[in-house]
Design an enzyme around this catalytic site. Structure first.
Site, PDB file in Angstrom:
ATOM      1  N   ALA A  22       0.569 -14.997   5.305  1.00  0.00           N
ATOM      2  CA  ALA A  22       1.495 -16.024   4.799  1.00  0.00           C
ATOM      3  C   ALA A  22       0.933 -17.431   4.877  1.00  0.00           C
ATOM      4  O   ALA A  22       1.611 -18.385   4.484  1.00  0.00           O
ATOM      5  CB  ALA A  22       2.799 -15.948   5.599  1.00  0.00           C
ATOM      6  N   TYR A 171     -13.283  -2.875  -3.596  1.00  0.00           N
ATOM      7  CA  TYR A 171     -12.020  -3.632  -3.647  1.00  0.00           C
ATOM      8  C   TYR A 171     -11.026  -2.903  -4.555  1.00  0.00           C
ATOM      9  O   TYR A 171      -9.862  -2.711  -4.187  1.00  0.00           O
ATOM     10  CB  TYR A 171     -12.250  -5.058  -4.160  1.00  0.00           C
ATOM     11  CG  TYR A 171     -10.944  -5.831  -4.344  1.00  0.00           C
ATOM     12  CD1 TYR A 171     -10.208  -6.271  -3.241  1.00  0.00           C
ATOM     13  CD2 TYR A 171     -10.432  -6.094  -5.624  1.00  0.00           C
ATOM     14  CE1 TYR A 171      -9.002  -6.946  -3.403  1.00  0.00           C
ATOM     15  CE2 TYR A 171      -9.232  -6.769  -5.788  1.00  0.00           C
ATOM     16  CZ  TYR A 171      -8.527  -7.198  -4.680  1.00  0.00           C
ATOM     17  OH  TYR A 171      -7.321  -7.874  -4.842  1.00  0.00           O
TER      18      TYR A 171
END
Ligand SMILES: NC(=O)c1ccc[n+]([C@@H]2O[C@H](COP(=O)([O-])OP(=O)(O)OC[C@H]3O[C@@H](n4cnc5c(N)ncnc54)[C@H](OP(=O)(O)O)[C@@H]3O)[C@@H](O)[C@H]2O)c1
Length: 301
Positions: A22, A171
């Site tokens: 965050a 990824y």
């Protein structure tokens, strides 16, 4: 740009929302909007100084807690402390993620780092918080997918990509695994008769720290290339809308998947996004779930 905006987020007062990663990019915008609409937001970050800085920027009702998704010990400690302090968790946004270029790296537990952080860490976290999510009235878990999942394939014989490692496909595999996790979590919650909703979102191509960090090891030339690439991306405020919609719009169903609507889901107003065939395959979901349970030692549903 028209379409769903953050002003449509309903009142979040009384809700506890956990957002991983965050302190930066999409996680920061997500936490900011949830706090702006009244939620108590837990900023789950690996760097608490960066988390405190984010908390200052956000204002509102937020708390910073340390979570390193690349370490199962850290995930366990985070979940135990959080569970001790909150009777219920209404929203878990599994947002954090890494993109690596360059040589293969591993997590504390020996997992390929992108799979370990992006998928296995969140798999473990969700399992450890499930009891607290079940205590909330209408809890949701949001998984962060990526358009890269559509061209990726899992190799169950080499999940940790030990053979012929290449960073970019690794990824893609990690985001495919994350997507499969969100879909399989929905199947299992439904089968168990749980009211918890597992929904998914992806941000198309969004300007954040993700790609510039991946190019860091290439020095100034890498940064130039990364900046050039970012010209073709949308703002972080726009990119966060799919996950904010999945997290807050009333009536979102388990398994719903949101993303941008334009140019092969790379940018634009939020709409329903498409899963790849592999991501939607129940047999693959079942197999990955079993592998994640074995790798993390965390069994649920
Ligand atoms: N930007 C895009 O175009 C795009 C496209 C598709 C999907 N996504 C997904 O969107 C999510 C958010 O990424 P972003 O674009 O906002 O990138 P970002 O700005 O780099 O943010 C990534 C966040 O993840 C955190 N993180 C990384 N490793 C972690 C770990 N081991 N434990 C805990 N937190 C960790 C970072 O913490 P630090 O600040 O400490 O590194 C950072 O807060 C990711 O899941 C990514 O895969 C992004």
């Amino acid at each position: 740009m028209t379409g769903w905006t953050a002003d449509r987020i309903p009142d979040q007062r009384g809700r506890v929302a956990v957002v991983t990663g965050a302190n930066s990019g999409l996680g920061l915008v997500t936490a900011t909007e949830l706090a702006r609409h009244g939620a108590h937001v837990v900023l789950a970050v690996r760097n608490t100084a960066a988390g405190e800085e984010a908390a200052r920027r956000i204002g509102g009702d937020v708390e910073v807690r340390e979570l390193d998704l690349a370490s199962l010990d850290s995930v366990r400690a985070f979940a135990a402390k959080l569970a001790a302090d909150h009777p219920a968790i209404d929203l878990l946004v599994n947002n954090a993620g890494v993109v690596l270029l360059g040589p293969r790296r591993t997590s504390t537990d020996g997992f390929e780092l992108q799979l370990g952080t992006n998928m296995l860490g969140h798999f473990a976290l969700t399992g450890l918080l499930l009891g607290k999510l079940a205590e909330a009235r209408e809890a949701r878990v949001i998984s962060l997918s990526s358009i890269t999942h559509k061209n990726a394939h899992l190799d169950f014989d080499d999940l940790m990509f030990e053979r012929d490692y290449r960073a970019v496909p690794a990824y893609g595999r990690s985001k495919l695994a994350t997507t499969i996790f969100g879909v399989e979590l929905d199947r299992r919650l439904r089968a168990a008769g749980s009211p918890i909703v597992s929904a998914l979102a992806h941000p198309g191509l969004t300007r954040t720290n993700l790609t510039p960090r991946a190019w860091e090891h290439r020095g100034r030339l890498g940064q130039l290339i990364a900046r050039f690439g970012l010209l073709a991306t949308q703002s972080v405020e726009q990119g966060a809308l799919p996950q904010l919609r999945a997290a807050t719009e009333p009536g979102v169903r388990g398994g719903q998947f949101f993303g941008p609507s334009r140019l092969r889901e790379t940018w634009g107003p939020v709409t329903e996004a498409r899963l790849s065939r592999e991501a939607a395959d129940p047999a693959v979901g079942k197999r990955l779930w079993a592998a994640a349970e074995e790798l993390t030692g965390i069994n649920y549903l």
